[in-house]
Write an enzyme that holds these catalytic residues in place. Structure first.
Site, PDB file in Angstrom:
ATOM      1  N   ARG A 296      57.940 -33.848  61.196  1.00 11.34           N
ATOM      2  CA  ARG A 296      58.521 -32.560  62.600  1.00 11.34           C
ATOM      3  C   ARG A 296      59.984 -31.779  62.295  1.00 11.34           C
ATOM      4  O   ARG A 296      61.016 -31.980  62.182  1.00 11.34           O
ATOM      5  CB  ARG A 296      58.869 -33.415  63.935  1.00 11.34           C
TER       6      ARG A 296
ATOM      7  N   ASP B 203      62.162 -28.900  63.651  1.00 12.65           N
ATOM      8  CA  ASP B 203      63.166 -27.918  64.796  1.00 12.65           C
ATOM      9  C   ASP B 203      62.824 -26.794  65.223  1.00 12.65           C
ATOM     10  O   ASP B 203      62.007 -26.024  64.162  1.00 12.65           O
ATOM     11  CB  ASP B 203      64.313 -28.653  65.098  1.00 12.65           C
TER      12      ASP B 203
ATOM     13  N   TYR C 253      64.873 -31.302  51.894  1.00 15.47           N
ATOM     14  CA  TYR C 253      65.196 -30.816  53.116  1.00 15.47           C
ATOM     15  C   TYR C 253      66.288 -29.583  51.693  1.00 15.47           C
ATOM     16  O   TYR C 253      66.683 -30.131  50.761  1.00 15.47           O
ATOM     17  CB  TYR C 253      66.338 -30.312  53.832  1.00 15.47           C
TER      18      TYR C 253
ATOM     19  N   ARG D 168      71.125 -30.745  59.613  1.00 16.59           N
ATOM     20  CA  ARG D 168      72.068 -29.416  60.011  1.00 16.59           C
ATOM     21  C   ARG D 168      73.530 -29.638  60.709  1.00 16.59           C
ATOM     22  O   ARG D 168      74.419 -29.136  60.014  1.00 16.59           O
ATOM     23  CB  ARG D 168      71.640 -28.780  61.143  1.00 16.59           C
TER      24      ARG D 168
END
Length: 255
Positions: free
Chosen positions: A49, A51, A109, A196
């Protein structure tokens, strides 16, 4: 029958991947489109998932259906019923024991920072902006302390619901390409906001405000409150998961 799909999306206008009752999500848009093609309710399970505001280069999902459609029909039919910011890249049959989440060996990522004095215009939806000069080599050196299996509590959102904070980072690199500083990271799994938060702690190192060793001390201290702030969602793209080749998925998600 079980079908796997590769999904690309611009997450800017969504509240994240997961279906929600109070706003737009990538999952809800995809399920609505697939349900139209299948002529029956269809639900999907994803590899990881994302954000609100985070993008997907090749999210992988699976779903079960008894609707008889060829793979081209799933791709084109879904794309015709999706918003322009979401696309189905490919579809293929998989065995019933394939699971988009649990069969994945790792996830990747990429975080992109536009590092110049002037804010972005054309790429504003897809990059984070840092006006102060960044030393990518210092950031890369600091990031190497995070490779391997560790407790990543210092880079875990307070709202994270994971049972524990131990994750294995398989590789983590920082490089400069012109005005862009790019952070690539691959791990077996990620905590909420983990990427992040890592980027937010590498930025002070790149600006020369903290030492290269600071990131290692954050990792050892396991205290989220003293680590860097959470970096902007716009710079983050989920490149995709990796699966063992025996599942027969496209090269971009196989290893």
């Amino acid at each position: 029958m079980r079908i796997a799909l590769g999904i690309e999306y611009d997450g800017t206008d969504f509240l994240g991947w997961q279906r929600l009752s109070h706003g737009a999500s990538v999952q809800a848009s995809l399920e609505q489109a697939l349900s139209f093609v299948a002529a029956q309710p269809t639900t999907v399970t994803c590899a990881g998932r994302t954000d609100a505001g985070v993008h997907g280069r090749c999210q992988v999902v699976h779903f079960d259906t008894d609707a008889q459609r060829d793979m081209r029909a799933w791709v084109l039919g879904a794309c015709s019923n999706l918003p322009t910011t979401v696309a189905v890249l490919w579809a293929q049959h998989v065995s019933d024991d394939f699971h988009a989440r649990f069969s994945a060996r790792s996830r990747r990522y990429c975080y992109t920072i536009l590092n110049r004095a002037i804010r972005p215009a054309l790429d504003a939806r897809y990059v984070a902006w840092e006006r102060q000069p960044l030393d990518a080599q210092r950031m890369h050196a600091a990031a190497q302390a995070l490779t391997g299996e560790h407790d990543f509590s210092a880079f875990r959102a307070i709202s994270c619901q994971a049972a524990h904070a131990r994750r294995e980072v398989k590789q983590l690199s920082v490089r400069r390409e012109g005005d862009h500083v790019i952070v690539d990271i691959e791990a077996n799994a990620f905590l909420h906001h983990m990427v992040r938060n890592i980027v937010g702690s590498l930025l002070p190192v790149g600006r020369g405000e903290e030492s290269v060793e600071w990131v290692a001390s954050l990792l050892a201290g396991r205290n989220r409150e003293v680590a860097g702030p959470t970096a902007a969602a716009s710079g983050l793209t989920f490149i995709g998961p990796r699966y063992e080749r025996h599942w027969g998925l496209p090269e971009e998600v196989s290893e």
